[in-house]
Design a protein around this motif. Structure first.
Motif, mmCIF file in Angstrom:
data_model
loop_
_atom_site.group_PDB
_atom_site.id
_atom_site.type_symbol
_atom_site.label_atom_id
_atom_site.label_comp_id
_atom_site.label_asym_id
_atom_site.label_seq_id
_atom_site.Cartn_x
_atom_site.Cartn_y
_atom_site.Cartn_z
ATOM 1 N N UNK A 210 20.205 30.441 55.794
ATOM 2 C CA UNK A 210 19.486 31.711 55.656
ATOM 3 C C UNK A 210 19.506 32.559 56.925
ATOM 4 N N UNK A 211 19.682 31.930 58.090
ATOM 5 C CA UNK A 211 19.673 32.672 59.345
ATOM 6 C C UNK A 211 21.081 32.948 59.873
ATOM 7 N N UNK A 212 22.067 32.806 59.020
ATOM 8 C CA UNK A 212 23.446 33.052 59.445
ATOM 9 C C UNK A 212 23.589 34.501 59.903
ATOM 10 N N UNK A 213 24.167 34.689 61.100
ATOM 11 C CA UNK A 213 24.254 36.029 61.686
ATOM 12 C C UNK A 213 25.347 36.881 61.061
ATOM 13 N N UNK A 214 26.235 36.257 60.314
ATOM 14 C CA UNK A 214 27.334 36.996 59.681
ATOM 15 C C UNK A 214 27.055 37.117 58.184
ATOM 16 N N UNK A 215 26.695 38.306 57.704
ATOM 17 C CA UNK A 215 26.373 38.450 56.274
ATOM 18 C C UNK A 215 27.571 38.117 55.394
ATOM 19 N N UNK A 216 27.277 37.519 54.250
ATOM 20 C CA UNK A 216 28.301 37.202 53.253
ATOM 21 C C UNK A 216 27.928 37.899 51.954
ATOM 22 N N UNK A 217 28.895 38.534 51.317
ATOM 23 C CA UNK A 217 28.661 39.248 50.067
ATOM 24 C C UNK A 217 29.396 38.522 48.944
ATOM 25 N N UNK A 218 28.660 38.112 47.935
ATOM 26 C CA UNK A 218 29.243 37.429 46.774
ATOM 27 C C UNK A 218 29.605 38.469 45.719
ATOM 28 N N UNK A 219 30.810 38.365 45.179
ATOM 29 C CA UNK A 219 31.249 39.309 44.158
ATOM 30 C C UNK A 219 31.750 38.574 42.923
ATOM 31 N N UNK A 220 31.611 39.248 41.799
ATOM 32 C CA UNK A 220 32.047 38.722 40.501
ATOM 33 C C UNK A 220 33.499 39.107 40.279
ATOM 34 N N UNK A 221 34.330 38.143 39.937
ATOM 35 C CA UNK A 221 35.766 38.349 39.755
ATOM 36 C C UNK A 221 36.194 37.914 38.358
ATOM 37 N N UNK A 222 37.274 38.515 37.872
ATOM 38 C CA UNK A 222 37.788 38.226 36.532
ATOM 39 C C UNK A 222 39.190 37.621 36.624
ATOM 40 N N UNK A 223 39.398 36.538 35.902
ATOM 41 C CA UNK A 223 40.718 35.948 35.704
ATOM 42 C C UNK A 223 41.081 36.117 34.238
ATOM 43 N N UNK A 224 42.338 36.439 33.971
ATOM 44 C CA UNK A 224 42.745 36.646 32.588
ATOM 45 C C UNK A 224 44.048 35.967 32.246
ATOM 46 N N UNK A 225 44.198 35.651 30.952
ATOM 47 C CA UNK A 225 45.437 35.062 30.432
ATOM 48 C C UNK A 225 45.896 35.878 29.228
ATOM 49 N N UNK A 226 47.168 36.265 29.238
ATOM 50 C CA UNK A 226 47.781 37.073 28.180
ATOM 51 C C UNK A 226 48.837 36.235 27.460
ATOM 52 N N UNK A 227 48.880 36.331 26.139
ATOM 53 C CA UNK A 227 49.926 35.668 25.375
ATOM 54 C C UNK A 227 51.046 36.641 25.063
ATOM 55 N N UNK A 228 52.180 36.589 25.788
ATOM 56 C CA UNK A 228 53.272 37.543 25.538
ATOM 57 C C UNK A 228 53.744 37.479 24.082
ATOM 58 N N UNK A 229 53.925 38.644 23.478
ATOM 59 C CA UNK A 229 54.386 38.696 22.082
ATOM 60 C C UNK A 229 55.872 38.364 21.966
ATOM 61 N N UNK A 230 56.620 38.595 23.032
ATOM 62 C CA UNK A 230 58.060 38.355 22.964
ATOM 63 C C UNK A 230 58.564 37.840 24.312
ATOM 64 N N UNK A 231 59.664 37.142 24.262
ATOM 65 C CA UNK A 231 60.350 36.632 25.456
ATOM 66 C C UNK A 231 59.412 35.878 26.397
ATOM 67 N N UNK A 232 58.531 35.073 25.824
ATOM 68 C CA UNK A 232 57.601 34.305 26.640
ATOM 69 C C UNK A 232 58.328 33.355 27.585
ATOM 70 N N UNK A 233 59.533 32.942 27.204
ATOM 71 C CA UNK A 233 60.274 32.002 28.043
ATOM 72 C C UNK A 233 60.619 32.598 29.411
#
Length: 382
Positions: A210-233
């Motif tokens: 709690x007394x850390x002199x260097x502030x840290x900011x927590x942020x919300x991040x998004x990871x995503x997965x897409x299923x290619x319709x063609x040429x997935x290989x």
């Protein structure tokens, strides 16, 4: 059960599990404490893959640490018999006068790293699946690839226990104290004493320190997965590299090959997201989250367009300058911390664990980590 140890590690994610292992292998009596499962998907180290690369555009001083990290990941593979690191090659793209390509080229040249520079025309011929603004350049690095984060953590945890470490899951730290005689850590289940403590709390670091002199900011991040319709290989493991594309706002769109047992092509944006608190982070997925992933596909990988097959949240713990913090807590010679990894730290976990063990046992480390010390913030803040 013994209540006294040589060292206590708080947080057993990527950094903490590696630290517990490196301490145990040196014969240190280690207690590791984790408030969730080991591993878990509530912090920063999940999602099937994390990139690893050597030509580090963020700061060339990371390269010696990365070289050692590669050695230690490969050592862990041999020790455990697990395949953890996959070298797919990596292509980083952006304006020729931007941050990513010149920075990676500078690091590669400074340290003699294997790399290949590619013009816009050469990028179009070699990687036709990417859509890039005219004039973008690229740098290819053959040693780049990815790690399996959940397996890396569980492998380090298992190796630590095999080496004599005692690891406790579902045991949250309530408070702690330290003086010249040692440290005391009180948890939801007991009180423990040790000569020293190492905090690897990730997004919970500010709550723990709690007394850390260097502030840290927590942020919300998004990871995503897409299923290619063609040429997935075209995007399969063995054919498609890890990649990153610098954006106009200086963020980085990045992604991975399709893994054999994971549906979809993973991609995300590397930049600090929506500020949040660890206890109230919005884990539900909304339309804006899906739009963030689709925008990357539409802009840069139109041939991969397809349905969303996965969306997850994770957290960044951002330091003021985007670089890590590896240091002793001021006023406490026997209290160390590793934090502020700002979304690009996982690949370093193997070497961070070694550095923390050296600092804890020897009082110094063989590796150059001074640029990651807390003093840089005290100087800036006057």
């Amino acid at each position: 059960m013994s209540q006294s140890f040589d060292a206590i590690v708080v947080g057993l994610g990527a950094m903490g599990s590696a630290a517990a292992f490196h301490l145990a292998r040196r014969g240190v009596r280690v207690l590791g404490l984790e408030q969730f499962d080991i591993p878990h998907n509530l912090g920063s180290s999940h999602g099937h893959s994390r990139m690893i690369r050597l030509a580090y555009y963020e700061h060339a001083d990371y390269v010696p640490l990365l070289k050692r990290a590669y050695e230690l990941w490969e050592e862990l593979e041999k020790l455990s018999g697990q395949k953890l690191l996959f070298k797919t090659g990596g292509i980083y793209m952006g304006p020729a006068d931007g941050e990513v390509v010149p920075g990676a080229r500078g690091a590669a040249r400074q340290y003699g790293l294997a790399h290949e520079m590619l013009s816009w025309d050469e990028l179009r011929k070699r990687y036709p699946m990417f859509s890039l603004p005219e004039g973008y350049a690229g740098i290819y690095e053959p040693e780049a690839g990815f790690l399996l984060p959940e397996l890396c953590i569980s492998t380090y945890a298992a190796a630590a226990m095999n080496g004599g470490a005692e690891l406790h899951a579902h045991e949250a730290v309530m408070d702690w104290s330290a003086n010249s005689r040692g440290v005391t850590v009180r948890t939801s289940k007991g009180t423990y004493n040790a000569e020293r403590v190492i905090f690897c709390g990730g997004a919970w670091t500010s709550q723990l320190l709690k007394e850390l002199s260097a502030p840290l900011v927590v942020t919300r991040q998004i990871l995503g997965w897409i299923g290619p319709r063609r040429e997935a290989e075209l995007f399969s493991l063995g054919r498609f590299p890890v990649w990153g594309i610098e954006q106009a706002d200086q963020s980085l769109a990045y992604g991975f090959p399709i893994l054999p047992n994971v549906p979809g092509l993973k991609l995300a944006r590397h930049a600090a997201g929506e500020p949040t608190e660890v206890d109230t982070i919005r884990r539900e997925i909304g339309e804006k989250d899906e739009a963030e992933i689709r925008e990357i596909v539409d802009r840069h990988l139109p041939t991969a367009a397809g349905p969303i097959v996965g969306l997850r949240t994770c957290m960044y713990t951002n330091s003021l300058d985007g670089h890590f913090i590896l240091d002793q807590i001021p006023g406490h010679e026997n209290v160390l911390m590793a934090g502020g990894f700002s979304g690009h730290g996982f690949k370093f976990a193997s070497v961070v664990g070694e550095v923390l063990a050296e600092l804890a046992v020897d009082g110094h480390t063989r590796l150059a980590v001074g640029f990651l010390g807390l003093s840089r913030f005290r100087v800036k803040n006057g």
